[in-house]
Motif scaffolding. Structure first.
Motif, PDB file in Angstrom:
ATOM      1  N   LEU A   5      46.583  46.617  22.228  1.00 45.19           N
ATOM      2  CA  LEU A   5      45.605  46.317  21.191  1.00 45.19           C
ATOM      3  C   LEU A   5      46.359  45.662  20.044  1.00 45.19           C
ATOM      4  O   LEU A   5      47.399  46.156  19.624  1.00 45.19           O
ATOM      5  CB  LEU A   5      44.910  47.589  20.698  1.00 45.19           C
ATOM      6  CG  LEU A   5      44.190  48.437  21.752  1.00 45.19           C
ATOM      7  CD1 LEU A   5      43.548  49.648  21.084  1.00 45.19           C
ATOM      8  CD2 LEU A   5      43.141  47.627  22.490  1.00 45.19           C
ATOM      9  N   VAL A   6      45.846  44.554  19.552  1.00 44.28           N
ATOM     10  CA  VAL A   6      46.539  43.803  18.501  1.00 44.28           C
ATOM     11  C   VAL A   6      45.681  43.808  17.239  1.00 44.28           C
ATOM     12  O   VAL A   6      44.519  43.407  17.267  1.00 44.28           O
ATOM     13  CB  VAL A   6      46.838  42.362  18.957  1.00 44.28           C
ATOM     14  CG1 VAL A   6      47.570  41.594  17.851  1.00 44.28           C
ATOM     15  CG2 VAL A   6      47.662  42.370  20.240  1.00 44.28           C
ATOM     16  N   PHE A   7      46.282  44.255  16.130  1.00 40.61           N
ATOM     17  CA  PHE A   7      45.573  44.407  14.864  1.00 40.61           C
ATOM     18  C   PHE A   7      46.120  43.425  13.826  1.00 40.61           C
ATOM     19  O   PHE A   7      47.202  42.863  13.981  1.00 40.61           O
ATOM     20  CB  PHE A   7      45.723  45.841  14.350  1.00 40.61           C
ATOM     21  CG  PHE A   7      45.182  46.880  15.295  1.00 40.61           C
ATOM     22  CD1 PHE A   7      43.875  47.318  15.195  1.00 40.61           C
ATOM     23  CD2 PHE A   7      45.987  47.421  16.296  1.00 40.61           C
ATOM     24  CE1 PHE A   7      43.372  48.275  16.062  1.00 40.61           C
ATOM     25  CE2 PHE A   7      45.495  48.384  17.170  1.00 40.61           C
ATOM     26  CZ  PHE A   7      44.181  48.810  17.057  1.00 40.61           C
ATOM     27  N   GLU A  33      36.243  50.935  20.466  1.00 38.16           N
ATOM     28  CA  GLU A  33      36.608  51.130  21.856  1.00 38.16           C
ATOM     29  C   GLU A  33      36.503  49.819  22.627  1.00 38.16           C
ATOM     30  O   GLU A  33      35.753  48.912  22.247  1.00 38.16           O
ATOM     31  CB  GLU A  33      35.757  52.208  22.512  1.00 38.16           C
ATOM     32  CG  GLU A  33      34.290  51.883  22.615  1.00 38.16           C
ATOM     33  CD  GLU A  33      33.487  52.989  23.298  1.00 38.16           C
ATOM     34  OE1 GLU A  33      32.462  52.668  23.921  1.00 38.16           O
ATOM     35  OE2 GLU A  33      33.890  54.168  23.206  1.00 38.16           O
ATOM     36  N   ILE A  34      37.281  49.733  23.676  1.00 37.20           N
ATOM     37  CA  ILE A  34      37.308  48.576  24.575  1.00 37.20           C
ATOM     38  C   ILE A  34      36.997  49.099  25.975  1.00 37.20           C
ATOM     39  O   ILE A  34      37.573  50.089  26.417  1.00 37.20           O
ATOM     40  CB  ILE A  34      38.685  47.890  24.572  1.00 37.20           C
ATOM     41  CG1 ILE A  34      39.051  47.417  23.161  1.00 37.20           C
ATOM     42  CG2 ILE A  34      38.712  46.730  25.559  1.00 37.20           C
ATOM     43  CD1 ILE A  34      38.156  46.346  22.612  1.00 37.20           C
ATOM     44  N   ALA A  53      42.171  42.533  16.283  1.00 33.75           N
ATOM     45  CA  ALA A  53      42.068  41.085  16.449  1.00 33.75           C
ATOM     46  C   ALA A  53      41.717  40.732  17.888  1.00 33.75           C
ATOM     47  O   ALA A  53      40.838  39.912  18.144  1.00 33.75           O
ATOM     48  CB  ALA A  53      43.374  40.409  16.042  1.00 33.75           C
ATOM     49  N   PHE A  54      42.402  41.347  18.848  1.00 32.32           N
ATOM     50  CA  PHE A  54      42.053  41.169  20.261  1.00 32.32           C
ATOM     51  C   PHE A  54      42.740  42.250  21.074  1.00 32.32           C
ATOM     52  O   PHE A  54      43.597  42.995  20.571  1.00 32.32           O
ATOM     53  CB  PHE A  54      42.441  39.775  20.767  1.00 32.32           C
ATOM     54  CG  PHE A  54      43.925  39.536  20.885  1.00 32.32           C
ATOM     55  CD1 PHE A  54      44.601  39.792  22.071  1.00 32.32           C
ATOM     56  CD2 PHE A  54      44.649  39.036  19.812  1.00 32.32           C
ATOM     57  CE1 PHE A  54      45.968  39.574  22.184  1.00 32.32           C
ATOM     58  CE2 PHE A  54      46.011  38.812  19.918  1.00 32.32           C
ATOM     59  CZ  PHE A  54      46.672  39.080  21.106  1.00 32.32           C
ATOM     60  N   SER A  55      42.341  42.356  22.324  1.00 37.34           N
ATOM     61  CA  SER A  55      42.922  43.364  23.208  1.00 37.34           C
ATOM     62  C   SER A  55      43.313  42.703  24.531  1.00 37.34           C
ATOM     63  O   SER A  55      42.796  41.650  24.906  1.00 37.34           O
ATOM     64  CB  SER A  55      41.919  44.489  23.476  1.00 37.34           C
ATOM     65  OG  SER A  55      40.767  43.990  24.147  1.00 37.34           O
ATOM     66  N   ALA A  62      49.767  47.441  19.400  1.00 38.86           N
ATOM     67  CA  ALA A  62      49.963  48.832  19.781  1.00 38.86           C
ATOM     68  C   ALA A  62      49.971  48.839  21.304  1.00 38.86           C
ATOM     69  O   ALA A  62      48.981  48.460  21.936  1.00 38.86           O
ATOM     70  CB  ALA A  62      48.848  49.715  19.248  1.00 38.86           C
ATOM     71  N   VAL A  63      51.094  49.226  21.882  1.00 37.59           N
ATOM     72  CA  VAL A  63      51.253  49.220  23.336  1.00 37.59           C
ATOM     73  C   VAL A  63      51.031  50.644  23.849  1.00 37.59           C
ATOM     74  O   VAL A  63      51.717  51.579  23.425  1.00 37.59           O
ATOM     75  CB  VAL A  63      52.652  48.720  23.734  1.00 37.59           C
ATOM     76  CG1 VAL A  63      52.793  48.685  25.256  1.00 37.59           C
ATOM     77  CG2 VAL A  63      52.902  47.332  23.143  1.00 37.59           C
TER      78      VAL A  63
END
Length: 221
Positions: free
Chosen positions: A50-52, A139-140, A31-33, A109-110
């Motif tokens: 990272l947020v899913f 990837e970010i 969803a966003f990072s 996810a931290v």
């Protein structure tokens, strides 16, 4: 002739929209990072997030690499689910049709970062499997322009690799069998799963081509 070309262009656009797969069909997508992709970080931080739209599987694989490719991650943990800043729409397969579904809760996810050895572009990679069996990967990249920090005493860059089960699409999860019952083998997917798209494409093509023929007849009279 000009009208026919316009109609043909519309037909091509509709066919592409109907037949190409949607980029958001899978569940559990990013969803966003934090930091965001292509952003700049100016201060050292202890972790990235990272947020899913779904909780990552326990076997999920994450890395954080410095500009020279050295890994600076060490493990990961699931954070507390929180409402997303903006709902994320994904598609859910119901009765052979993809239907939109909004996800309002994010599952973080931290990933702790050991140190910041260089300035430049850092890369976060992720690999997981969603509840519908689809692979979740990407990837970010972000530019770090903050203070350099040293590795903790005794630090060794991780060398672990992804779980082999993440390298292929996993089968969708089946409902748990009730007590005393024998779990039946999953039934094969019906062959008609994707037929609505082809039928729709055929109908659109027939209608538009019919319009082309009618237009040509009217212009030749």
């Amino acid at each position: 002739m000009r009208m026919s070309r316009k109609i043909a262009a519309v037909l091509a656009a509709v066919a592409v929209a109907v037949l190409l797969p949607s980029p958001a069909q899978a569940h559990g997508q990013l969803a966003f990072s934090d930091p965001a992709d292509h952003s700049t970080v100016t201060e050292p931080r202890e972790s990235v997030r990272l947020v899913f739209t779904e909780k990552p599987t326990s076997a999920a694989y994450f890395t954080v690499k410095a500009p020279d490719g050295t890994r600076v991650d060490h493990g990961w943990s699931g954070g507390e689910p929180k409402p997303l800043p903006s709902p994320v729409q994904e598609l859910t397969l119901r009765d052979g049709n993809w239907e939109p579904q909004l996800y309002k809760i994010g599952f973080p996810a931290v990933i702790p970062v050991s140190h910041w050895p260089q300035t430049g572009v850092y890369t976060i990679t992720y690999l997981s499997v969603a509840s519908d069996g689809d692979k979740v990967t990407g990837e970010i990249r972000f530019d770090y322009q903050g203070k350099l920090t040293t590795a903790p005493a005794g630090w060794t860059a991780p060398t672990n690799q992804p779980d082999p089960g993440l390298g292929q699409t996993a089968p969708p999860q089946q409902p748990a069998a009730t007590s005393g019952a024998t779990a039946a083998a999953p039934a094969p997917a019906p062959e008609s799963t994707t037929w609505p798209y082809w039928v729709l494409a055929g109908l659109v093509a027939a209608l538009v081509l019919g319009g082309v023929l009618l237009h040509r007849r009217s212009t030749t009279r």
